[in-house]
Design a protein around this motif. Structure first.
Motif, mmCIF file in Angstrom:
data_model
loop_
_atom_site.group_PDB
_atom_site.id
_atom_site.type_symbol
_atom_site.label_atom_id
_atom_site.label_comp_id
_atom_site.label_asym_id
_atom_site.label_seq_id
_atom_site.Cartn_x
_atom_site.Cartn_y
_atom_site.Cartn_z
ATOM 1 N N ASP A 198 0.830 -1.214 0.000
ATOM 2 C CA ASP A 198 0.000 0.000 0.000
ATOM 3 C C ASP A 198 0.859 1.258 0.000
ATOM 4 O O ASP A 198 0.595 2.210 -0.745
ATOM 5 N N ARG A 199 1.884 1.255 0.826
ATOM 6 C CA ARG A 199 2.747 2.440 0.909
ATOM 7 C C ARG A 199 3.480 2.676 -0.408
ATOM 8 O O ARG A 199 3.509 3.805 -0.920
ATOM 9 N N GLU A 200 4.075 1.619 -0.976
ATOM 10 C CA GLU A 200 4.849 1.778 -2.213
ATOM 11 C C GLU A 200 3.953 2.184 -3.376
ATOM 12 O O GLU A 200 4.347 2.978 -4.236
ATOM 13 N N PHE A 201 2.719 1.646 -3.400
ATOM 14 C CA PHE A 201 1.807 2.018 -4.489
ATOM 15 C C PHE A 201 1.392 3.477 -4.359
ATOM 16 O O PHE A 201 1.309 4.207 -5.365
ATOM 17 N N SER A 202 1.132 3.927 -3.156
ATOM 18 C CA SER A 202 0.749 5.330 -2.948
ATOM 19 C C SER A 202 1.872 6.267 -3.366
ATOM 20 O O SER A 202 1.638 7.300 -4.011
ATOM 21 N N ILE A 203 3.099 5.923 -2.989
ATOM 22 C CA ILE A 203 4.247 6.758 -3.367
ATOM 23 C C ILE A 203 4.391 6.799 -4.885
ATOM 24 O O ILE A 203 4.610 7.871 -5.481
ATOM 25 N N ALA A 204 4.267 5.628 -5.527
ATOM 26 C CA ALA A 204 4.426 5.553 -6.978
ATOM 27 C C ALA A 204 3.331 6.321 -7.698
ATOM 28 O O ALA A 204 3.577 6.990 -8.714
ATOM 29 N N LEU A 205 2.083 6.266 -7.195
ATOM 30 C CA LEU A 205 0.973 6.964 -7.844
ATOM 31 C C LEU A 205 1.138 8.472 -7.727
ATOM 32 O O LEU A 205 0.907 9.216 -8.696
ATOM 33 N N ARG A 206 1.561 8.938 -6.545
ATOM 34 C CA ARG A 206 1.789 10.368 -6.370
ATOM 35 C C ARG A 206 2.886 10.855 -7.314
ATOM 36 O O ARG A 206 2.779 11.926 -7.923
ATOM 37 N N LYS A 207 3.935 10.062 -7.445
ATOM 38 C CA LYS A 207 5.023 10.422 -8.351
ATOM 39 C C LYS A 207 4.563 10.464 -9.794
ATOM 40 O O LYS A 207 4.895 11.373 -10.551
ATOM 41 N N ALA A 208 3.734 9.466 -10.178
ATOM 42 C CA ALA A 208 3.234 9.418 -11.540
ATOM 43 C C ALA A 208 2.329 10.624 -11.827
ATOM 44 O O ALA A 208 2.379 11.204 -12.924
ATOM 45 N N MET A 209 1.492 10.997 -10.883
ATOM 46 C CA MET A 209 0.599 12.135 -11.067
ATOM 47 C C MET A 209 1.389 13.429 -11.174
ATOM 48 O O MET A 209 1.082 14.289 -12.007
ATOM 49 N N THR A 210 2.387 13.587 -10.339
ATOM 50 C CA THR A 210 3.226 14.805 -10.372
ATOM 51 C C THR A 210 3.944 14.914 -11.710
ATOM 52 O O THR A 210 3.986 15.999 -12.310
#
Length: 214
Positions: A198-210
């Motif tokens: 969950d943590r790694e997916f959230s970090i990756a999604l935020r990075k992708a959106m940015t």
């Protein structure tokens, strides 16, 4: 989860997923390497570097943590049980020969010893116990000659006889021994993934959106 995202999020979802999978695989790799370092007294750099990762891609959505074939062959008993893997026909158990910093025989040591004139390879049976030991043996230092009282053919000049000490065991040959340590490689990997997904997916999604907004 995809339906709950907006259009931009859905567009970036494959990239975020692949990024998260790769990050998780690297966490697993690092933990597995750390476990090797703590399970074995002095693991070689080759063993520690044998754990690798293949990165996930948007097209595959799969990241793999693997152990290179050579290391996997001798590490397998530490995961599934059994006996040590032998490189030859017997377990080499060093007794009176120098080891490297990892507690192993240096490469080519056995071949070097066999080529020496004061070294013999074979089995010795001890009269006192009846035990037979196979291995690499070192003859005693240069044989010392002592005068005997036997008369020679040409008079009373003493003939020379050889006085020899015992052999010294350098390397003992034996059968493969059972493995007692366990790596729990698969269970450890599953625990890390479940804990960190969950943590790694959230970090990756935020990075992708940015990245997408830029």
């Amino acid at each position: 989860m995809s339906r709950a995202f907006n259009d931009l999020e859905r567009k970036q979802l494959p990239f975020a997923t692949a990024t998260a999978l790769t990050s998780l695989a690297k966490l697993v790799r690092d933990e597995e390497v750390d476990n090797l370092a703590h399970t074995f007294a002095s693991p070689t750099p080759f063993t520690l570097r044998s754990v690798g990762v293949t990165a996930a891609r948007k097209a595959t959505m799969q990241s793999t943590v693997y152990v290179k074939d050579i290391a996997a062959a001798y590490l397998q008993p530490y995961e599934f049980g059994g006996v040590h893997k032998l490189n030859g026909r017997a377990l080499l158990n060093p007794k009176n020969t120098r080891l490297n910093q990892y507690g192993n025989l240096p490469r080519n040591t056995l071949a070097r010893l066999k080529s020496q004139s004061d070294v013999v390879v074979g089995s010795v049976t001890f009269k006192s116990s009846g035990e037979t030991v196979s291995g690499v043996w070192s003859r005693p230092p240069k044989e010392q000659q002592v005068a005997t009282k036997r008369a020679g053919r040409r008079g009373k000049n003493g003939n020379l006889a050889v006085k020899r000490g015992g052999l010294k065991l350098l390397i003992r040959f034996g059968d493969a021994l059972p493995v007692h340590e366990h790596l729990d490689y698969r269970a450890r990997a599953a625990a890390i993934i479940n804990k960190n997904f969950d943590r790694e997916f959230s970090i990756a999604l935020r990075k992708a959106m940015t990245t997408a907004r830029k």
